[in-house]
Scaffold this motif. Structure first.
Motif, PDB file in Angstrom:
ATOM      1  N   ARG A  13       4.836  -2.420   5.856  1.00  0.00           N
ATOM      2  CA  ARG A  13       5.660  -1.776   4.839  1.00  0.00           C
ATOM      3  C   ARG A  13       4.737  -1.028   3.903  1.00  0.00           C
ATOM      4  NH1 ARG A  13      10.978  -5.147   3.394  1.00  0.00           N
ATOM      5  NH2 ARG A  13      11.371  -6.052   5.429  1.00  0.00           N
ATOM      6  N   ALA A  14       5.198   0.102   3.419  1.00  0.00           N
ATOM      7  CA  ALA A  14       4.374   0.909   2.531  1.00  0.00           C
ATOM      8  C   ALA A  14       5.267   1.713   1.594  1.00  0.00           C
ATOM      9  CB  ALA A  14       3.466   1.847   3.336  1.00  0.00           C
ATOM     10  N   LEU A  15       4.661   2.197   0.512  1.00  0.00           N
ATOM     11  CA  LEU A  15       5.383   2.919  -0.522  1.00  0.00           C
ATOM     12  C   LEU A  15       5.224   4.426  -0.360  1.00  0.00           C
ATOM     13  CD1 LEU A  15       4.341   0.785  -3.637  1.00  0.00           C
ATOM     14  CD2 LEU A  15       6.468   0.616  -2.339  1.00  0.00           C
ATOM     15  N   LEU A  16       6.285   5.133  -0.698  1.00  0.00           N
ATOM     16  CA  LEU A  16       6.267   6.597  -0.822  1.00  0.00           C
ATOM     17  C   LEU A  16       6.655   6.915  -2.269  1.00  0.00           C
ATOM     18  CD1 LEU A  16       8.016   7.699   2.489  1.00  0.00           C
ATOM     19  CD2 LEU A  16       5.703   8.346   1.787  1.00  0.00           C
ATOM     20  N   PRO A  17       5.701   6.828  -3.198  1.00  0.00           N
ATOM     21  CA  PRO A  17       6.060   6.977  -4.621  1.00  0.00           C
ATOM     22  C   PRO A  17       6.757   8.297  -4.935  1.00  0.00           C
ATOM     23  CG  PRO A  17       3.800   6.195  -4.363  1.00  0.00           C
ATOM     24  CD  PRO A  17       4.272   6.600  -3.009  1.00  0.00           C
ATOM     25  N   GLN A  18       6.367   9.370  -4.268  1.00  0.00           N
ATOM     26  CA  GLN A  18       6.960  10.676  -4.520  1.00  0.00           C
ATOM     27  C   GLN A  18       7.922  11.094  -3.411  1.00  0.00           C
ATOM     28  OE1 GLN A  18       6.314  11.904  -7.458  1.00  0.00           O
ATOM     29  NE2 GLN A  18       4.776  10.312  -7.858  1.00  0.00           N
TER      30      GLN A  18
ATOM     31  N   PRO B 226       0.832  -1.211   0.000  1.00  0.00           N
ATOM     32  CA  PRO B 226       0.000   0.000   0.000  1.00  0.00           C
ATOM     33  C   PRO B 226       0.862   1.255   0.000  1.00  0.00           C
ATOM     34  CG  PRO B 226       0.090  -0.935   2.210  1.00  0.00           C
ATOM     35  CD  PRO B 226       0.807  -1.908   1.300  1.00  0.00           C
ATOM     36  N   GLU B 227       0.237   2.361  -0.326  1.00  0.00           N
ATOM     37  CA  GLU B 227       0.931   3.655  -0.305  1.00  0.00           C
ATOM     38  C   GLU B 227       0.637   4.391   0.998  1.00  0.00           C
ATOM     39  OE1 GLU B 227       0.171   6.044  -3.691  1.00  0.00           O
ATOM     40  OE2 GLU B 227       0.800   4.503  -5.148  1.00  0.00           O
ATOM     41  N   VAL B 228       1.622   5.162   1.442  1.00  0.00           N
ATOM     42  CA  VAL B 228       1.429   5.979   2.642  1.00  0.00           C
ATOM     43  C   VAL B 228       0.449   7.090   2.313  1.00  0.00           C
ATOM     44  CG1 VAL B 228       2.558   7.495   4.308  1.00  0.00           C
ATOM     45  CG2 VAL B 228       3.738   5.450   3.473  1.00  0.00           C
ATOM     46  N   PRO B 229      -0.658   7.203   3.059  1.00  0.00           N
ATOM     47  CA  PRO B 229      -1.644   8.252   2.755  1.00  0.00           C
ATOM     48  C   PRO B 229      -1.142   9.633   3.170  1.00  0.00           C
ATOM     49  CG  PRO B 229      -2.285   7.053   4.719  1.00  0.00           C
ATOM     50  CD  PRO B 229      -1.078   6.349   4.178  1.00  0.00           C
ATOM     51  N   SER B 230      -1.745  10.640   2.578  1.00  0.00           N
ATOM     52  CA  SER B 230      -1.404  12.031   2.891  1.00  0.00           C
ATOM     53  C   SER B 230      -2.591  12.697   3.581  1.00  0.00           C
ATOM     54  CB  SER B 230      -1.038  12.793   1.613  1.00  0.00           C
ATOM     55  OG  SER B 230      -0.761  14.148   1.892  1.00  0.00           O
ATOM     56  N   ARG B 231      -2.321  13.418   4.661  1.00  0.00           N
ATOM     57  CA  ARG B 231      -3.370  14.127   5.391  1.00  0.00           C
ATOM     58  C   ARG B 231      -3.014  15.607   5.496  1.00  0.00           C
ATOM     59  NH1 ARG B 231      -4.719  10.238  10.615  1.00  0.00           N
ATOM     60  NH2 ARG B 231      -4.877   8.240   9.481  1.00  0.00           N
ATOM     61  N   ARG B 232      -4.034  16.390   5.762  1.00  0.00           N
ATOM     62  CA  ARG B 232      -3.853  17.833   5.840  1.00  0.00           C
ATOM     63  C   ARG B 232      -3.055  18.223   7.080  1.00  0.00           C
ATOM     64  NH1 ARG B 232      -8.566  18.669   5.941  1.00  0.00           N
ATOM     65  NH2 ARG B 232      -8.934  19.106   8.158  1.00  0.00           N
ATOM     66  N   ASP B 233      -3.345  17.571   8.210  1.00  0.00           N
ATOM     67  CA  ASP B 233      -2.630  17.855   9.444  1.00  0.00           C
ATOM     68  C   ASP B 233      -2.669  16.623  10.325  1.00  0.00           C
ATOM     69  OD1 ASP B 233      -5.092  18.003  11.196  1.00  0.00           O
ATOM     70  OD2 ASP B 233      -5.491  19.700   9.885  1.00  0.00           O
ATOM     71  N   LEU B 234      -2.008  16.693  11.467  1.00  0.00           N
ATOM     72  CA  LEU B 234      -1.853  15.532  12.343  1.00  0.00           C
ATOM     73  C   LEU B 234      -3.179  15.046  12.910  1.00  0.00           C
ATOM     74  CD1 LEU B 234       0.131  13.596  13.722  1.00  0.00           C
ATOM     75  CD2 LEU B 234       0.352  15.254  15.582  1.00  0.00           C
ATOM     76  N   GLU B 235      -4.109  15.959  13.149  1.00  0.00           N
ATOM     77  CA  GLU B 235      -5.384  15.602  13.764  1.00  0.00           C
ATOM     78  C   GLU B 235      -6.474  15.280  12.741  1.00  0.00           C
ATOM     79  OE1 GLU B 235      -5.450  15.100  16.894  1.00  0.00           O
ATOM     80  OE2 GLU B 235      -3.423  15.864  17.187  1.00  0.00           O
ATOM     81  N   ALA B 236      -6.167  15.345  11.468  1.00  0.00           N
ATOM     82  CA  ALA B 236      -7.175  15.065  10.443  1.00  0.00           C
ATOM     83  C   ALA B 236      -7.581  13.596  10.510  1.00  0.00           C
ATOM     84  CB  ALA B 236      -6.635  15.408   9.063  1.00  0.00           C
ATOM     85  N   PRO B 237      -8.880  13.301  10.354  1.00  0.00           N
ATOM     86  CA  PRO B 237      -9.330  11.900  10.414  1.00  0.00           C
ATOM     87  C   PRO B 237      -8.850  11.114   9.202  1.00  0.00           C
ATOM     88  CG  PRO B 237     -11.137  13.330   9.747  1.00  0.00           C
ATOM     89  CD  PRO B 237     -10.001  14.237  10.115  1.00  0.00           C
ATOM     90  N   ALA B 238      -8.777   9.809   9.383  1.00  0.00           N
ATOM     91  CA  ALA B 238      -8.355   8.927   8.292  1.00  0.00           C
ATOM     92  C   ALA B 238      -9.474   8.809   7.260  1.00  0.00           C
ATOM     93  CB  ALA B 238      -7.984   7.552   8.839  1.00  0.00           C
ATOM     94  N   SER B 239      -9.086   8.736   6.008  1.00  0.00           N
ATOM     95  CA  SER B 239     -10.067   8.550   4.941  1.00  0.00           C
ATOM     96  C   SER B 239     -10.476   7.091   4.855  1.00  0.00           C
ATOM     97  CB  SER B 239      -9.489   9.022   3.604  1.00  0.00           C
ATOM     98  OG  SER B 239      -8.330   8.263   3.278  1.00  0.00           O
ATOM     99  N   ARG B 240     -11.554   6.828   4.145  1.00  0.00           N
ATOM    100  CA  ARG B 240     -12.086   5.465   4.074  1.00  0.00           C
ATOM    101  C   ARG B 240     -11.172   4.522   3.304  1.00  0.00           C
ATOM    102  NH1 ARG B 240     -18.583   6.289   2.847  1.00  0.00           N
ATOM    103  NH2 ARG B 240     -19.071   7.412   4.802  1.00  0.00           N
ATOM    104  N   ASP B 241     -10.399   5.058   2.371  1.00  0.00           N
ATOM    105  CA  ASP B 241      -9.558   4.192   1.545  1.00  0.00           C
ATOM    106  C   ASP B 241      -8.173   3.955   2.137  1.00  0.00           C
ATOM    107  OD1 ASP B 241      -8.734   6.778   1.259  1.00  0.00           O
ATOM    108  OD2 ASP B 241      -8.475   6.692  -0.926  1.00  0.00           O
TER     109      ASP B 241
END
Length: 337
Positions: A240-245, A216-231
């Motif tokens: 282990r996870a990918l950081l494509p960029q 899986p890819e590491v998700p990006s959030r707006r800030d530390l307290e932002a809730p996790a998205s459904r995906d």
């Protein structure tokens, strides 16, 4: 890195593995010696129907199988023992042999839910190893695919595409018959015991684990307290996870988790690949070693990097004050030069 150990309750009984002819044994002699990068794939299903009939009576091989016994007492008669007809598979064994010795012995024991590694030389077994990076992966009746990658100093083992454990070479080594090994050539063989629908494949490995699922890819959030998205993925231990960029400018890498009750160590690494072999370069190695001088008020933090297989000079500092069984946030500020 979370480590699982199943030392308690493990018996030293490797010599019983091949003692009964009713256990299915699949053996394959190797025409060419194993070398660094040899990739062995074992596949099969733990056998659950091994039994044999002698003179009209059912005999069960107890070296590889566990049967349920019931104690009954009727009236004033002495207790009698009868066996339940259900059989329980006890072990699946993977061997890499060198001559009359067993260079690598990997024994999955279903009742104890542990995988024991060992070496047998001149009829004598060495000390057992049981620690692993993941929970016990085998189950009765469930097909498995086990990968073994022979390295310079150890053998790596993966189950169903996920790295499970590693075993340092002993004497004899699975490379004992390799040209230039400095030892007398010993014929090598592979063996899988206690499974049905077996296949063994040997080839040159380019990457291990070869059957790893998509990372899986590491998700990006707006800030530390932002809730996790459904995906967002559900993270297992030792993830282990990918950081494509990579880590974009003005961003931070945040690792959240819960510390184990018996805190030993854990690490976070930024690497050039997710595979276990060939070993990727490590741009950042962050490791907390709570086991080292654990009586001190702060735990040891080690920073390092690895390039072309060589580690640099460690930077050590006692800057962590972790409390077991608590939730933690680690913020790694990565600066792009």
């Amino acid at each position: 890195m979370q480590e699982y150990t199943y030392k308690n309750g493990v018996q030293t009984c490797e010599d019983t593995v091949t003692s009964a002819p009713s256990v299915p044994v699949f053996r394959q002699d190797l025409e060419a010696p194993l070398a660094v990068g040899s990739h062995v794939v074992f596949s099969g299903t733990p056998a659950d129907d091994v039994q044999r009939e002698v003179n009209g009576q059912l005999h069960v091989n107890f070296s590889n199988w566990q049967a349920r016994f019931l104690l009954t007492c009727r009236g004033g008669h002495a207790p009698s023992v009868r066996r339940s007809p259900r059989l329980y598979p006890c072990r699946v064994t993977f061997n890499i042999g060198a001559g009359d010795d067993v260079a690598v012995h990997v024994d999955a024991r279903l009742p104890q839910r542990c995988v024991v590694r060992n070496t047998r030389r001149r009829g004598a077994w060495g000390p057992q190893e049981t620690a692993a990076f993941r929970p016990f992966p085998f189950a009765s009746g469930r097909p498995f695919v086990v990968e073994a990658l022979v390295g310079e100093n150890d053998t790596l083992w993966a189950v169903d595409g996920l790295h499970y454990c590693e075993y340092a070479h002993r004497n004899p080594s699975p490379l004992a018959a390799a040209p230039g090994s400095g030892a007398a050539a010993a014929p090598l063989w592979l063996e899988l015991i206690g499974a049905r629908d077996v296949s063994i494949d040997v080839r040159r490995g380019e990457e291990y684990p070869k059957l790893a699922p998509p990372w899986p890819e590491v998700p990006s959030r707006r800030d530390l307290e932002a809730p996790a998205s459904r995906d967002e993925p559900s993270w297992p231990p030792n993830a282990r996870a990918l950081l494509p960029q990579g880590v974009p400018p003005e961003h931070q890498l945040v690792v959240k988790g819960r510390l184990r009750a018996l805190l030993h160590s854990f690490r976070v690494e930024l690497t050039t690949g997710c595979q276990e072999w060939p070993r990727p370069d490590v741009a950042l190695h962050f490791e907390l070693r709570a086991y080292f001088e654990s009586y001190r008020p702060r735990q040891l933090v080690v920073l390092n990097s690895r390039s072309d297989g060589a580690w640099g000079e460690e930077r050590r500092q006692r800057s962590a004050a972790m409390i077991p069984s608590t939730n933690v946030n680690y913020i790694l500020i990565v600066t792009i030069a």
